[in-house]
Write an enzyme that holds these catalytic residues in place. Structure first.
Site, PDB file in Angstrom:
ATOM      1  CG  HIS A   1       9.594   2.849   0.264  1.00  0.00           C
ATOM      2  ND1 HIS A   1      10.853   3.261   0.009  1.00  0.00           N
ATOM      3  CD2 HIS A   1       9.473   1.977  -0.869  1.00  0.00           C
ATOM      4  CE1 HIS A   1      11.603   2.920  -0.900  1.00  0.00           C
ATOM      5  NE2 HIS A   1      10.561   2.018  -1.601  1.00  0.00           N
TER       6      HIS A   1
ATOM      7  CE  LYS B   1      17.780  13.672  -1.079  1.00  0.00           C
ATOM      8  NZ  LYS B   1      16.386  13.762  -1.286  1.00  0.00           N
TER       9      LYS B   1
HETATM   10  C1  26V Z   1       1.757   6.120  -1.181  1.00  0.00           C
HETATM   11  C2  26V Z   1       0.601   6.723  -1.785  1.00  0.00           C
HETATM   12  C3  26V Z   1      -0.662   6.215  -1.367  1.00  0.00           C
HETATM   13  C4  26V Z   1      -1.662   7.178  -2.278  1.00  0.00           C
HETATM   14  C5  26V Z   1      -1.583   7.477  -3.436  1.00  0.00           C
HETATM   15  C6  26V Z   1      -0.181   8.077  -3.719  1.00  0.00           C
HETATM   16  C7  26V Z   1       0.845   7.607  -2.959  1.00  0.00           C
HETATM   17  C8  26V Z   1       2.206   7.631  -3.416  1.00  0.00           C
HETATM   18  C9  26V Z   1       3.093   7.369  -2.700  1.00  0.00           C
HETATM   19  C10 26V Z   1       3.162   6.673  -1.493  1.00  0.00           C
HETATM   20  C11 26V Z   1       4.301   5.956  -0.908  1.00  0.00           C
HETATM   21  C12 26V Z   1       4.318   6.336   0.508  1.00  0.00           C
HETATM   22  C13 26V Z   1       5.661   5.858   1.130  1.00  0.00           C
HETATM   23  C14 26V Z   1       6.854   6.765   0.956  1.00  0.00           C
HETATM   24  O1  26V Z   1       6.877   7.668   0.329  1.00  0.00           O
HETATM   25  N1  26V Z   1       7.667   6.447   1.936  1.00  0.00           N
HETATM   26  C15 26V Z   1       9.094   7.155   2.141  1.00  0.00           C
HETATM   27  O2  26V Z   1      10.148   6.292   1.360  1.00  0.00           O
HETATM   28  C16 26V Z   1      11.305   6.931   1.399  1.00  0.00           C
HETATM   29  C17 26V Z   1      12.105   6.386   0.459  1.00  0.00           C
HETATM   30  O3  26V Z   1      12.315   4.955   1.108  1.00  0.00           O
HETATM   31  C18 26V Z   1      11.571   7.035   3.032  1.00  0.00           C
HETATM   32  O4  26V Z   1      12.961   7.783   3.102  1.00  0.00           O
HETATM   33  C19 26V Z   1      10.630   7.823   3.447  1.00  0.00           C
HETATM   34  O5  26V Z   1      10.935   7.967   5.349  1.00  0.00           O
HETATM   35  C20 26V Z   1       9.101   7.415   3.622  1.00  0.00           C
HETATM   36  O6  26V Z   1       8.376   7.979   4.283  1.00  0.00           O
END
Ligand code: 26V
Length: 808
Positions: free
Chosen positions: A355, A655
């Site tokens: 992601h 959305k």
């Molecule tokens: C990363 C981390 C790292 C440190 C601790 C907590 C935490 C929590 C979540 C994440 C994930 C980061 C990646 C993310 O949120 N990506 C998003 O995913 C969406 C669904 O696919 C996408 O639409 C967004 O463009 C993308 O930024």
């Protein structure tokens, strides 16, 4: 109980009596909500049992979607809609003298996710159930969801989100299905009958207790399960471990430290900090989930034969990637399989979605921390790494394959994305451009090794929540105009194109938009004390706050607009209301400064009578799923202005288009595909493209200072951040100011003039009312592609190989 209004009313009053022993008059809205909730849960339980029975039949493959986040939003109304009892309940409650909306509003909004990634998980659950697919969620039941945001004097203040305070009607605790999860200790290696054995000793253990929530499909009898695990240390366990030896405080400390695992959701979503508790969370829910899947499988099949043909485990980003070594551990240490057989099963079971391409968000864990917490899992990861590196050396003896890039353990760290790539059979990106970037850059070497693993699944959102539930009047108008087949087949929305120029249809669309704007204006009046004009353009920027999402670019444009209005008070722009909503990670200083900047700009502009209310700026606090459902249907303009190549997909963009907003955006993430669907005349694109951005990164050649020195408007706006214009101390925005001038890694200044031009185009189009409405209708008509039903259909056939099971 829901067969007709009279039955419902009777059941409602009876339940009120059995639950609270009070009369209707004495009951509060909160009690009434709990009563309606438990009636709905009772009603659902019949089909829940039935669905589970069906799934136990031979040949029914199950998918488990593992995710640290499920950003569900409120459930009650979704259940009512999917069960097809909303209108009946509403009327019956009305007859009892109960305001339906008050009841709906009682439900806490479970914020068990940060943003897009968690909301995607929730949309996928809705689509799985609605498409009759046997797919379940597995995650953590956080005691506290994402923090509640308050804005105090323009600053973000974080408060705990105690969403379970009054209990949660939807969940069912399954205490007897609890499993043990072990941390720390050491591993004793031995041999039994010539076979190596690994005995885990001196570990700390915690019980993982599952809480199940029903996931109801749309009018189809399917009820899938979201299983969320809670960390609990039973009294007897902690008594036994320390209290009996007389160390009472230590025992209590132990209980609290273990239960901390499911206390709180980490509020960062783009920066990895390598915290021990986060690693504990990851192993905790993965171990519990896999143990329960294996146990259930064995109960049904007697053995683990054909496991991979019957089970798919999907990991949402790398957060659950320990599913790979954990499944290996169980297969080898507990089920007696050899390495090769266990590896075969594991790599045919697990699939992975990436992601993000942001390097700071790619997870890695220090070896020492990992080894100490998960000694046996570490041994397995080490072995996977050893075998993989050897395979690479054998396979590419001549090319010096850059082992450094692909090794799982490197430089004292375990790289989770590398583990996911080696240990799964499929890796997908979440929009076409994102997948291409993964193949070319971020995971380029892996793509050359495993080209067959890579595929794209462009994200989607559930139209049941974001259109039918959030914008019921629009949904009704669509069905009245083209029939209701689009509800089951969202691509049928395309028929609306025939009405894009239909004057009377346009008027109806306009009327619905105005009604939604009126409602949002009332919310803004209530929450912010600001009056906004519903004939102004509602220009909306709602999402997590992050430098790459460039809320600052939007603010700079607003400041520039204001400057030009001050210079020329007769300037004939269409009045605009700029609406923001965003939470910043509590430790992300630049992001928090940006929130203060938005609010400071709002203070200056909203209080300046000389501009005749031509622009207003509103920051709505505590943006969450419920607010999204109020804000998005009222938007005219959707801001999707990330630096090209940085936003993997975005789902807010989808959305908004579904609700008829015009996108102003860069060629990033799913915007690229939205443009392809609606055509370039029905979206406003600006700025550098991904290739240009990459080129600057590789070859340099961009200096923000040059733009500051050459563009008068930019200079003025940047100076205003630090020269007292914003009525804040001059140091307030110093860090942001310096970042923009000296480290403009997200090309804010570079894209500024192109953005201003694009905004001018938006203004001109809005002035041509018919053209605007036509564009709005075309956006709705083409939003079918972005339903998560399409996405889940592709996962089901392309990755998981699961088929629908109809529950009669
Ligand atoms: C990363 C981390 C790292 C440190 C601790 C907590 C935490 C929590 C979540 C994440 C994930 C980061 C990646 C993310 O949120 N990506 C998003 O995913 C969406 C669904 O696919 C996408 O639409 C967004 O463009 C993308 O930024």
């Amino acid at each position: 109980m829901f067969s007709n209004k009279e039955n419902f009313k009777r059941s409602f009053l009876e339940k009120l009596q059995t639950m609270y022993a009070i009369s209707l008059e004495e009951s509060s809205d909160s009690e009434r909500y709990m009563v309606l909730g438990s009636l709905v849960r009772d009603y659902v339980s019949k089909n829940w049992v039935k669905t589970n029975k069906h799934y136990l039949q031979d040949g029914v493959k199950q998918v488990y979607y593992f995710s640290l986040e499920f950003l569900l939003g409120r459930m009650l109304e979704s259940y009512l809609i999917n069960l097809d009892i909303k209108d009946m309940c509403k009327e019956a409650l009305d007859e009892l003298g109960i305001d339906y909306n008050n009841i709906i509003g009682q439900e806490p909004d479970p914020g068990l996710g940060n943003g897009g990634l968690g909301r995607l998980g929730a949309c996928f659950l809705d689509s799985l159930a609605s498409l009759n697919l046997p797919g379940h969620g597995c995650g953590i039941r956080y005691r506290y969801g994402l923090f509640e945001q308050k804005i105090v004097n323009g600053y973000q203040v974080e408060l705990p989100d105690n969403w379970l305070k009054k209990g949660n009607v939807w969940e069912v605790k399954k205490a007897e299905k609890a499993v043990e999860v072990r941390f720390g200790g050491d591993v004793k290696i031995g041999t039994v009958n010539g076979k190596m054995t690994f005995i885990h000793e001196n570990y700390h253990s915690v019980m993982a207790v599952p809480y199940d929530t029903p996931i109801v499909g749309y009018k189809n009898n399917t009820v899938n399960t979201l299983r969320l695990w809670s960390a609990e240390v039973a009294q007897k366990d902690f008594d036994f471990q320390a209290f009996s030896k007389g160390d009472y405080l230590k025992a209590v400390e132990y209980k609290y430290s273990m239960e901390a695992i499911s206390q709180v959701l980490y509020p960062d979503d783009s920066y990895v900090q390598g915290r021990l508790l986060r690693l504990k969370q990851q192993y905790f829910f993965v171990s519990a989930g896999i143990q329960s899947i294996v146990r259930r499988y064995k109960k049904k099949h007697g053995s683990l034969e054909n496991f991979a043909d019957n089970i798919s485990i999907h990991i949402n980003d790398t957060h659950p990637v320990l599913a790979i070594p954990e499944l290996m551990r169980i297969l080898m240490d507990e089920e007696g399989l050899g390495w090769d057989d266990a590896w075969q099963v594991t790599t045919n079971t697990v699939s992975y979605t990436n992601h993000t391409t942001l390097s700071e968000a790619l997870e890695k864990w220090p070896v020492d921390m990992f080894k100490g917490l998960l000694p046996r899992i570490y041994m397995i990861v080490e072995e996977i790494n050893k075998r993989f590196c050897q395979e690479m050396i054998n396979k590419y003896p001549k090319h010096s394959q850059p082992i450094d890039k692909v090794a799982i353990i490197h430089d004292g760290h375990i790289r989770m994305a590398n583990l996911a790539l080696v240990g799964s059979y499929s890796v997908n990106g979440v929009s076409r451009i994102h997948t291409e970037l993964l193949k070319k850059h971020v995971l380029g070497v892996f793509y050359s090794i495993y080209p067959y693993k890579f595929n794209n699944k462009t994200n989607g959102v559930t139209h049941r929540r974001f259109l039918i539930k959030a914008n019921p009047k629009l949904a009704e108008l669509i069905s009245d105009t083209i029939g209701s087949s689009w509800i089951y087949h969202p691509s049928d929305l395309i028929v609306l194109r025939n009405y894009a120029n239909d004057k009377s249809f346009q008027e109806e669309i306009l009327k619905i938009k105005q009604d939604n704007k009126k409602k949002l204006a009332m919310l803004i009046r209530r929450q912010n004390g600001i009056d906004v004009d519903i004939s102004s353009i509602f220009d909306v920027h709602v999402k997590r706050l992050h430098a790459y999402k460039r809320q600052v670019l939007n603010v700079m444009h607003i400041m520039d607009l204001y400057n030009r209005l001050k210079d020329n008070p007769n300037w004939d722009i269409t009045p605009r209301t700029f609406i923001f909503g965003a939470k910043a990670a509590p430790a992300y200083h630049l992001a928090k400064e940006t929130i203060k900047l938005i609010n400071s700009v709002a203070d200056v502009i909203n209080n300046d009578k000389t501009i005749n209310d031509k622009i207003k700026v509103v920051f709505i606090e505590n943006y969450n799923v419920s607010l999204a459902e109020s804000i998005i249907p009222a938007a005219d303009v959707s801001e999707q202005i990330s630096t090209a190549s940085k936003e993997a997909s975005g789902t807010g963009n989808m959305k908004f288009m579904m609700n008829g907003a015009l996108t102003i955006g860069t060629l990033d993430g799913a915007n690229v595909e939205i443009k392809e669907e609606v055509g370039e005349n029905n979206i406003v694109i600006f700025g550098l493209n991904a290739l240009e951005v990459q080129n600057y990164y590789y070859h340099g050649g961009y200096k923000a200072m040059d733009i500051y020195n050459s563009d008068e408007r930019v200079k003025r706006v940047i100076d205003q951040m630090v020269n007292g214009f914003l009525l804040t101390p001059q140091e307030e925005f110093k860090a942001l100011h310096n970042h923009l001038l000296y480290h403009d890694e997200y090309f804010v200044l570079k894209d500024f003039s192109s953005y201003v031009e694009a905004q001018c185009k938006v203004d001109n189009t809005y002035k041509q009312r018919e053209k605007w409405l036509e564009t709005s209708i075309i956006n709705i008509a083409h939003s079918g592609k972005f339903s998560s039903d399409r996405t889940i259909g592709e996962y089901a056939t392309g990755i998981w190989k699961v088929s629908p099971v109809v529950i009669d």
